[in-house]
Design an enzyme around this catalytic site. Structure first.
Site, PDB file in Angstrom:
ATOM      1  N   SER A  45       1.006  -0.857   0.334  1.00 26.18           N
ATOM      2  CA  SER A  45       0.011   0.179  -0.404  1.00 26.18           C
ATOM      3  C   SER A  45       1.086   1.004  -0.181  1.00 26.18           C
ATOM      4  O   SER A  45       2.036   1.557  -0.560  1.00 26.18           O
ATOM      5  CB  SER A  45      -1.230  -0.233   1.493  1.00 26.18           C
ATOM      6  OG  SER A  45      -1.851   0.689   0.714  1.00 26.18           O
ATOM      7  N   ASP A  58      -5.446  -3.754  -2.626  1.00 26.27           N
ATOM      8  CA  ASP A  58      -4.218  -3.185  -1.960  1.00 26.27           C
ATOM      9  C   ASP A  58      -3.844  -4.237  -1.332  1.00 26.27           C
ATOM     10  O   ASP A  58      -5.002  -4.908  -0.723  1.00 26.27           O
ATOM     11  CB  ASP A  58      -4.686  -2.469  -0.627  1.00 26.27           C
ATOM     12  CG  ASP A  58      -4.204  -1.331   0.355  1.00 26.27           C
ATOM     13  OD1 ASP A  58      -2.935  -1.799   0.458  1.00 26.27           O
ATOM     14  OD2 ASP A  58      -4.530  -0.535   0.630  1.00 26.27           O
TER      15      ASP A  58
END
Length: 605
Positions: free
Chosen positions: A361, A475
């Protein structure tokens, strides 16, 4: 064959004569045992009896010492050569998990705790071993109970955290193989030897000094030198001998050249999963040649690669290959992840050179800047432009897929990182995303950098997923917000990790079970702490990954858990505060941990 009866010449193995020095006593065996930490506490009587019980045998390259699941009926001391430990992956394919070099032990924990072998061990090259059977071990325990108990405690303590068969991940002999005559193999080898010399005694052997000697001559050098570098400076039998003696092969090529097939000796066992570690070394001019890694990796797929521009890069390779590297792992956490920029600055100021980077991320995005060797000033300004000035999450849309279109984030990432491939980054790098099509975490080590950063940061519900080749990616924090386990499995060394999720809980000061009318929300604005939709979506995407985070945190030798509760998950305006907060926190922590880290890295040898 008992060692006290002396050595004799053994059979020819794969067209290579193995000559063993005549020895009328076991003095050399006692010296090997006395040098091992496992046996240093034994008195002379116990050591002599242990030496008498050991039996010697030769194991040809590729032969199995034992298989995963076998009964632990003995342990072994590696006198010369090297063996590799392999464990089956989820697909049942053997994967190299470590290398045992000459002068080390293997299999002792399984014998002591009476458990089946946890890994398969095979000879990576022609090797000589000393074997102690279970019966002989138990006899020694009866004769020297206190000494053998102390030895058992040391063995279990050394390997209790590794869960391996006494495996080291550090090769001791290297073969530097040139792709063709135009490669400066001696220049690289000289610099490599100089860098290895900082970690232990090192000897370089080229064709001029090594031709004409029997294996006993090479084994003797390897037994008294920490590292040996064999330089294959000719395409003949000498090159084949260098390959035969090496724990690890370094394939040297000029990045600017057109890739061609490698010499057969460099790839003799590369087609099997049980081959020795290979590393592609690409020699560049002053600047990196984009696309070179991808072209050369097509000729040697599936192996690690390194870029070399100067001595600084060679020093990093030496650290990476000998377990002396500092490997940085960065986590997700929205705007709170900006603290990691300050933490990187603190690490650098403390003289801790970062050698390998991985992240998830926002950690993947910041880690990419580290892997591209951006300066502290470049890191601060580039990310400020992207996240504060660029306002990446302001392209709101009808929330059929996500709250934002994702176009603005994609554009900013493409502007920042261009068309660069992950393989072109100066430092080894990976980022993680979650594949919703398969339900598995994906580690990206090649392909378009901007695309995989976009996937790694695709917060479910906030950013639309990345759809690529029929797969759906979001993610990486959904499955793994702190991929220290991936770093640990792929790169030996010291792991420095930043865990933003550790202080990322949502809190509220209100009591409610439904959303009140809009007029009431406006009236109560600022009076209660109610989590917003972005906060809920981000935290929901990460909470699953927290279940296994304790184990992942324990893999880090230096763990940063900066206090971030005062920073909103999407509060880009807190950028400068977050960076400075991370820097101040990390500086204090590094000061308290510096001596411990130095000792830990020193003990790797």
């Amino acid at each position: 064959m008992n060692l006290e009866r002396g050595w004799r010449k053994i059979k020819r193995i794969d067209t290579f004569d193995v000559d063993i020095m005549e020895s009328e006593t076991g003095r050399d065996t006692l010296e090997i045992l006395r040098a091992l930490p496992l046996f240093r506490h034994l008195d002379d009587a116990a050591l002599a009896e242990l030496g008498r019980e050991l039996t010697w045998f030769a194991l040809p390259g590729g032969a199995s010492l034992f298989e995963q699941g076998d009964a632990s009926d003995a342990f072994f001391v590696l006198k010369s050569g090297s063996v590799g430990a392999f464990r089956n992956d989820a697909n049942g394919q053997p994967r190299l998990i470590g290398v045992v070099a000459a002068g080390e032990t293997v299999g002792e924990v399984g014998l002591i705790v009476d458990m089946p072998r946890s890994a398969s061990v095979r000879a990576l090259r022609d090797s000589e071993l000393l074997r102690l059977s279970r019966e002989d071990f138990e006899r020694l325990v009866n004769h020297h109970p206190k000494a053998m108990l102390a030895m058992a405690r040391i063995a279990v303590r050394r390997h209790s955290s590794a869960d391996e068969e006494g495996v080291s991940s550090v090769p001791r002999t290297f073969a530097v193989l040139r792709h063709d005559a135009g490669v400066d193999v001696h220049g690289f080898a000289d610099e490599f030897v100089k860098m290895l010399g900082a970690f232990g005694t090192c000897t370089v052997i080229d064709g001029q000094t090594g031709r004409g000697h029997l294996s006993s001559w090479f084994n003797e050098i390897e037994s008294r030198t920490r590292f040996v570098v064999y330089v294959a400076d000719a395409d003949d039998n000498w090159q084949a001998l260098c390959v035969r003696q090496a724990d690890c092969l370094l394939l040297l090529a000029n990045a600017a050249d057109s890739p061609q097939a490698w010499p057969a000796s460099a790839c003799a066992d590369a087609s099997t999963a049980l081959s020795r570690p290979r590393h592609l070394i690409l020699l560049h001019p002053a600047t990196l040649i984009d696309g070179a890694a991808r072209r050369w990796l097509d000729k040697t797929p599936g192996i690690p690669h390194h870029h070399v521009r100067d001595a600084h890069d060679v020093r990093r390779i030496a650290r990476l290959l000998t377990g002396r590297s500092i490997n940085l792992v960065l986590s997700g956490g929205g705007a709170r992840g900006f603290t990691q920029i300050g933490i990187v600055r603190a690490l650098r100021e403390a003289g801790m050179e970062i050698d390998c980077v991985g992240g998830t991320s926002i950690g993947a995005i910041i880690g990419a800047g580290v892997a591209l060797e951006w300066s502290d000033e470049e890191m601060f300004e580039n990310f400020r432009q992207s996240f504060v000035v660029g306002r990446p999450l302001t392209d709101y849309t009808l929330p059929l897929v996500a709250l934002t279109r994702g176009r603005r984030v994609s554009r900013l990432l493409r502007e920042q990182y261009g068309a660069r491939d992950v393989t072109d980054m100066p430092l080894p790098y990976f980022c993680c995303s979650s594949n919703l099509s398969t339900g598995q975490l994906v580690t990206h080590r090649d392909g378009p950098l901007w695309l995989w950063l976009r996937a790694s940061s695709a917060i479910p519900g906030v950013l639309p997923p990345v759809c690529h080749h029929g797969q759906v990616y979001v993610d990486g924090a959904v499955i793994n917000n702190l991929p220290t386990d991936i770093m640990h499995a792929s790169q030996p060394g010291t792991i420095a990790a930043v865990d933003i999720g550790a202080d990322d809980a949502l809190h509220t000061t209100i009591e409610e079970f439904y959303t009140p009318p809009i007029w009431k929300l406006l009236f109560e604005f600022g009076r209660g702490q109610r989590p917003g939709i972005f906060d809920v979506l981000i935290r929901s995407g990460m909470v699953n990954a927290e279940m296994a985070s304790d184990e992942r945190r324990q893999l880090a030798s230096l763990l940063f858990e900066p206090p971030v509760r005062e920073i909103g998950l999407l509060n880009w305006k807190a950028y400068e505060y977050a960076v400075e907060s991370g820097y101040q926190y990390a500086s204090r922590l590094i000061d308290t941990q510096h001596e411990r880290l130095h000792g830990e890295m020193t003990q790797r040898f």
